[in-house]
Design a protein around this motif. Sequence first.
Motif, PDB file in Angstrom:
ATOM      1  N   TYR A   1       0.862  -1.179   0.000  1.00 28.18           N
ATOM      2  CA  TYR A   1       0.000   0.000   0.000  1.00 28.18           C
ATOM      3  C   TYR A   1       0.900   1.232   0.000  1.00 28.18           C
ATOM      4  N   SER A   2       0.320   2.397  -0.067  1.00 29.88           N
ATOM      5  CA  SER A   2       1.083   3.638  -0.215  1.00 29.88           C
ATOM      6  C   SER A   2       1.969   3.910   0.999  1.00 29.88           C
ATOM      7  N   LYS A   3       3.148   4.449   0.737  1.00 26.82           N
ATOM      8  CA  LYS A   3       4.080   4.936   1.753  1.00 26.82           C
ATOM      9  C   LYS A   3       4.597   3.827   2.674  1.00 26.82           C
ATOM     10  N   VAL A   4       4.691   2.604   2.175  1.00 23.64           N
ATOM     11  CA  VAL A   4       5.216   1.511   2.984  1.00 23.64           C
ATOM     12  C   VAL A   4       6.562   1.092   2.404  1.00 23.64           C
ATOM     13  N   PRO A   5       7.576   0.790   3.243  1.00 24.26           N
ATOM     14  CA  PRO A   5       8.868   0.341   2.721  1.00 24.26           C
ATOM     15  C   PRO A   5       8.741  -1.024   2.053  1.00 24.26           C
ATOM     16  N   LEU A   6       9.206  -1.116   0.797  1.00 23.08           N
ATOM     17  CA  LEU A   6       9.005  -2.335   0.018  1.00 23.08           C
ATOM     18  C   LEU A   6      10.295  -2.919  -0.543  1.00 23.08           C
ATOM     19  N   SER A   7      11.442  -2.368  -0.172  1.00 21.71           N
ATOM     20  CA  SER A   7      12.696  -2.790  -0.803  1.00 21.71           C
ATOM     21  C   SER A   7      12.955  -4.283  -0.606  1.00 21.71           C
ATOM     22  N   TYR A   8      12.821  -4.771   0.634  1.00 22.18           N
ATOM     23  CA  TYR A   8      13.082  -6.196   0.896  1.00 22.18           C
ATOM     24  C   TYR A   8      12.070  -7.077   0.166  1.00 22.18           C
ATOM     25  N   LEU A   9      10.809  -6.686   0.208  1.00 23.65           N
ATOM     26  CA  LEU A   9       9.759  -7.501  -0.396  1.00 23.65           C
ATOM     27  C   LEU A   9       9.911  -7.571  -1.905  1.00 23.65           C
ATOM     28  N   LEU A  10      10.151  -6.421  -2.548  1.00 25.27           N
ATOM     29  CA  LEU A  10      10.296  -6.404  -3.998  1.00 25.27           C
ATOM     30  C   LEU A  10      11.576  -7.099  -4.442  1.00 25.27           C
ATOM     31  N   ASN A  11      12.625  -7.023  -3.629  1.00 23.08           N
ATOM     32  CA  ASN A  11      13.873  -7.711  -3.961  1.00 23.08           C
ATOM     33  C   ASN A  11      13.669  -9.227  -3.956  1.00 23.08           C
ATOM     34  N   THR A  12      12.936  -9.716  -2.968  1.00 23.93           N
ATOM     35  CA  THR A  12      12.664 -11.151  -2.888  1.00 23.93           C
ATOM     36  C   THR A  12      11.790 -11.607  -4.053  1.00 23.93           C
ATOM     37  N   LEU A  13      10.762 -10.838  -4.365  1.00 17.44           N
ATOM     38  CA  LEU A  13       9.883 -11.200  -5.480  1.00 17.44           C
ATOM     39  C   LEU A  13      10.592 -11.058  -6.820  1.00 17.44           C
ATOM     40  N   GLY A  14      11.542 -10.104  -6.902  1.00 20.48           N
ATOM     41  CA  GLY A  14      12.305  -9.954  -8.140  1.00 20.48           C
ATOM     42  C   GLY A  14      13.167 -11.170  -8.439  1.00 20.48           C
ATOM     43  N   LYS A  15      13.734 -11.764  -7.398  1.00 15.09           N
ATOM     44  CA  LYS A  15      14.529 -12.983  -7.591  1.00 15.09           C
ATOM     45  C   LYS A  15      13.669 -14.120  -8.125  1.00 15.09           C
ATOM     46  N   LEU A  16      12.462 -14.218  -7.600  1.00 16.06           N
ATOM     47  CA  LEU A  16      11.546 -15.244  -8.089  1.00 16.06           C
ATOM     48  C   LEU A  16      11.241 -15.042  -9.567  1.00 16.06           C
ATOM     49  N   GLN A  17      10.910 -13.810  -9.943  1.00 19.28           N
ATOM     50  CA  GLN A  17      10.523 -13.559 -11.338  1.00 19.28           C
ATOM     51  C   GLN A  17      11.701 -13.737 -12.279  1.00 19.28           C
ATOM     52  N   ARG A  18      12.908 -13.440 -11.817  1.00 17.23           N
ATOM     53  CA  ARG A  18      14.085 -13.661 -12.655  1.00 17.23           C
ATOM     54  C   ARG A  18      14.259 -15.149 -12.945  1.00 17.23           C
ATOM     55  N   ARG A  19      14.082 -15.988 -11.931  1.00 20.58           N
ATOM     56  CA  ARG A  19      14.179 -17.432 -12.134  1.00 20.58           C
ATOM     57  C   ARG A  19      13.126 -17.900 -13.149  1.00 20.58           C
ATOM     58  N   ALA A  20      11.915 -17.364 -12.989  1.00 23.47           N
ATOM     59  CA  ALA A  20      10.842 -17.770 -13.894  1.00 23.47           C
ATOM     60  C   ALA A  20      11.129 -17.331 -15.327  1.00 23.47           C
ATOM     61  N   ALA A  21      11.625 -16.086 -15.511  1.00 22.15           N
ATOM     62  CA  ALA A  21      11.928 -15.598 -16.854  1.00 22.15           C
ATOM     63  C   ALA A  21      13.054 -16.410 -17.495  1.00 22.15           C
ATOM     64  N   SER A  22      14.075 -16.776 -16.719  1.00 24.84           N
ATOM     65  CA  SER A  22      15.176 -17.597 -17.240  1.00 24.84           C
ATOM     66  C   SER A  22      14.665 -18.969 -17.674  1.00 24.84           C
ATOM     67  N   TRP A  23      13.741 -19.538 -16.895  1.00 24.36           N
ATOM     68  CA  TRP A  23      13.194 -20.847 -17.252  1.00 24.36           C
ATOM     69  C   TRP A  23      12.323 -20.755 -18.504  1.00 24.36           C
ATOM     70  N   ILE A  24      11.536 -19.683 -18.614  1.00 19.16           N
ATOM     71  CA  ILE A  24      10.648 -19.534 -19.774  1.00 19.16           C
ATOM     72  C   ILE A  24      11.449 -19.436 -21.067  1.00 19.16           C
ATOM     73  N   LEU A  25      12.564 -18.680 -21.043  1.00 22.13           N
ATOM     74  CA  LEU A  25      13.348 -18.436 -22.258  1.00 22.13           C
ATOM     75  C   LEU A  25      14.519 -19.402 -22.417  1.00 22.13           C
ATOM     76  N   GLY A  26      14.882 -20.102 -21.330  1.00 27.11           N
ATOM     77  CA  GLY A  26      16.103 -20.896 -21.388  1.00 27.11           C
ATOM     78  C   GLY A  26      17.335 -20.014 -21.481  1.00 27.11           C
ATOM     79  N   ALA A  27      17.283 -18.831 -20.800  1.00 25.06           N
ATOM     80  CA  ALA A  27      18.353 -17.845 -20.902  1.00 25.06           C
ATOM     81  C   ALA A  27      19.497 -18.185 -19.950  1.00 25.06           C
ATOM     82  N   PHE A  28      20.665 -17.533 -20.187  1.00 24.37           N
ATOM     83  CA  PHE A  28      21.827 -17.725 -19.321  1.00 24.37           C
ATOM     84  C   PHE A  28      21.602 -17.023 -17.978  1.00 24.37           C
ATOM     85  N   LYS A  29      22.332 -17.449 -16.971  1.00 25.74           N
ATOM     86  CA  LYS A  29      22.194 -16.872 -15.639  1.00 25.74           C
ATOM     87  C   LYS A  29      22.621 -15.413 -15.588  1.00 25.74           C
TER      88      LYS A  29
END
Length: 483
Positions: free
Chosen positions: A178-206
Amino acid sequence: MALSPILSALYLSPFFHILEKHLKTLDLKISTLSFVDDGLLLTQSKSFHVSNTCLFSSYNIALTLLSKFGLQVEHSKTEVFHFSRSLINFSPPPLDLSPIGGPLLVPKDTWKYLGFIFDRKLSFHKHIDYYANKAISMVKCMKILGNSTRGLNPHQKHLLYRSCALPITLYGFQLWFYSKVPLSYLLNTLGKLQRRAASWILGAFKMSPSYGIEAIAGLISIHLHLQKLSGRSQLRGHTIPANHIIRLLLDNSSNCPSPPHVLSLNTLSKRQHGLLKSHIVDIDNRFNEVFPAFDLLNPELQSSNRVIDTFSNCFSFHSFSRSNNPSFKSCLQQLDTLAIESSFSSSNALIITDASVKNNVASSIAHIHVFNKPVVKTLHHIVNITSSEAKFFAIRCGINQAVLPHETSRIIIVTDSIHVTKKNFDSSSHSLQKQSTLILSKLREFFNRSDTNTIKFWECLSKSNWHLHKAVDSDTKSFNLAP
């Protein structure tokens, strides 16, 4: 025997009614929440001793009442948890329920309720870690379904991730996004998940860049995806019934017939309201963006009760000629004749309307000309609406003003958009339906006064430069929003 959620609610509602009466009689500052057979006793205090005393007493009362209802409490599932803003070492004392046959409850660092994982400071780091790891494990398991040369194609992998993994990860995101809440840790954790998913979808390099492979895989950035979901959730909060608990918590729930909720935003001071951060506050702040548009069950839209059918002889629509020929000049002459007739008759009301949108701010203006009276001008500035809605609103304001004098028997409305006017009498579903029903009810009241009352709609294009419409058009375009 297990009961369904509906039967459980029906069976337990008398219990909670009696419990709240007992707590009120004993002046125990305890609130109750329940979901099927999962109940909560909530208290707030600056002292652990006071909190534990209130919880012990209320638990004892609940235990006695449940036994009278023929129900048993599973003491092994009973937990106690404390929230605190303290920055120092936090070690709350246990809650001893042994005198009433319960266990010794030792507070834990986290608490799981209905799938949500709470920590003492409501940071939801454990919640995100748990569900992100669960989704990562799912993505890893999905690799056995195919690789870069055979098996699932990238489109199928993308669909699988969006349908199965991402909804699990974002379960209950309204609690922490929600607005004005610190999200750096949460978005960093979710970003790692999405990076893994994108690499698997494309078969891309690490070593591939995250934003690049996400774009190629067709995945929106996680923070933008959360903003989209949060916006939809906020707007959805305004479609629920007026007596819903969420609507009762909002600051704009004053029109609800139910008594105000003790935790409503209405009870907060201006300073408290400014300091409060939550998804409920975000829903409340978006009230100005929500306009009720549909009203399908309104009596004015019933086929046997429509104004245009009941008073069909009282309406007329006149379109303006768009070609530069004698009929164009004839339309202007007819408008001049109407203006002259209105100026000499006390029963006529001439309404000139127009609207424009500049920098997302709509200006709706109506000039009402009545015999031997100064021109009445109505001006409204509205945000987040279309030009058609603004023109419709201008017509509505003009009609509201014109039908007030009882001596008025003939209303003439001049607008540059006759198709918007005709939308007023369309009984099918459309975005202007709510305003349409309000206009129709006013017209029904006007026609019921006398059988001779009429209303005429004339179209006047801006390019015609008819003097009365030109004055209204210039007023709409002269508004400048202050920075």
